[in-house]
Design an enzyme around this catalytic site. Structure first.
Site, PDB file in Angstrom:
ATOM      1  CG  HIS A 123      36.071  60.225 -50.760  1.00 35.48           C
ATOM      2  ND1 HIS A 123      36.823  59.045 -50.183  1.00 35.48           N
ATOM      3  CD2 HIS A 123      36.518  60.188 -52.019  1.00 35.48           C
ATOM      4  CE1 HIS A 123      37.718  58.564 -50.979  1.00 35.48           C
ATOM      5  NE2 HIS A 123      37.669  59.123 -52.051  1.00 35.48           N
ATOM      6  CB  SER A 176      40.625  58.399 -53.334  1.00 39.68           C
ATOM      7  OG  SER A 176      39.526  57.626 -53.607  1.00 39.68           O
ATOM      8  CG  ASP A 206      34.922  58.764 -47.017  1.00 39.37           C
ATOM      9  OD1 ASP A 206      34.502  58.312 -48.125  1.00 39.37           O
ATOM     10  OD2 ASP A 206      36.348  58.729 -46.966  1.00 39.37           O
TER      11      ASP A 206
END
Length: 299
Positions: free
Chosen positions: A298, A115, A268
């Site tokens: 995610h 991320s 995602d």
């Protein structure tokens, strides 16, 4: 909290030039120098910590028989941007210079992050790509990274707009929070009103949905043109900096990157940023390994 005891790993809390790190060293003696992993955690720059990612770092250290350094950069908004990137950079340079102290081969160190940790990883590797005074980073691993803040209407944004945990609206909210900006700017930024035509034109060669394979564009509808709002642009100009958006870095920075592994997930909002960065790197002759998790999301 201090690290728990581990039968296979020696775990230490240290500071690398003032940056908190937790280092995981395999207890079993090695006949040769080990590989090194610098791990930069996710959490939008405002959540999570070394402790949050301890199981993951233990797992990497055990399974790969590597020395893992987990970077405990300080979180926003209390510690203002770009201190997070700078701390990750500082810790990485320190480890590259002192790797042999920890039984690590300086030529076999990778930087890895998920991320926003993938954002910081990409920024660190771009920054250090042409440095001749320190060992070269062997590879970077980007796990569903955040890489751009120009266009929040890519196919993956539309497809996964309301997906659990990281929705399209939440991602912009978290970015504004991380940058210490007024979160009431959420709607105009989502709509793209913060981007003037000149910037859209400049980055179209890298940010074009046409570059995304057709298989990932089922049901995609190109957004209608939006009204540019100069006052919003003035408020969020930092969103166009490569430290926030590594996808927008110049070719000079990209061509110095090491071998790269990119992980994307189907469900995602950030999926397409990984796909666009993959193409950018390949266009600059960087060797890329891509792993796509079809049922992944995610977090």
């Amino acid at each position: 909290l201090p690290a728990c005891w581990d039968s296979q790993l020696l775990i230490k809390d240290l500071h690398f030039d003032g940056v908190p790190v937790r280092i995981y060293l395999p207890r079993e003696p090695s006949a040769s120098k080990r590989r090194g992993v610098i791990f930069i955690h996710g959490g939008c720059g405002i959540f999570c910590s070394i402790r949050t990612y301890e199981r993951i770092c233990r797992y990497i250290a055990r399974k790969s028989d590597s020395v893992v350094v987990s970077v405990g950069y300080h979180l926003a908004p209390e510690h203002k941007y770009p201190s997070q990137t700078l701390e990750c950079l500082t810790a990485t340079v320190h480890f590259l210079k002192t790797a042999e102290t920890y039984g690590v081969d300086p030529a076999r160190i990778i930087v890895c992050g998920d991320s926003v940790g993938g954002t910081f990883t990409a920024s660190v590797c771009q920054e250090l790509g042409h440095r001749a005074d320190i060992p070269k980073i062997r590879a970077q691993v980007l796990i569903y990274p955040f890489l751009q803040a120009l266009n929040f209407n890519l196919p993956s944004h539309q497809k996964n707009a309301a997906i659990a945990f990281l929705s399209r609206e939440r991602i912009v909210h978290f970015i504004l929070k991380y940058m210490n900006k007024d979160c009431s700017l959420n709607e105009p930024v989502l709509a793209g009103s913060h981007v003037p035509d000149s910037i859209n034109l400049k980055y179209k060669k890298w940010m074009n949905p046409d570059l995304i394979p057709d298989v990932f564009k089922l049901g995609y509808k190109p957004p209608l043109p939006t009204l540019f709002l100069p006052q919003v642009h003035e408020e969020v100009q930092e969103l166009f900096e490569p430290w926030v958006c590594p996808l927008l870095a110049e070719d000079a920075a990209v061509c110095g990157l090491p071998d790269t592994c990119i992980v994307t997930c189907e469900h995602d909002v950030l999926r397409d940023e990984g796909l666009l960065y993959k193409k950018r790197l390949e266009d600059n002759d960087i060797r890329v390994t891509w792993h796509h998790v079809e049922k992944g999301f995610h977090g």
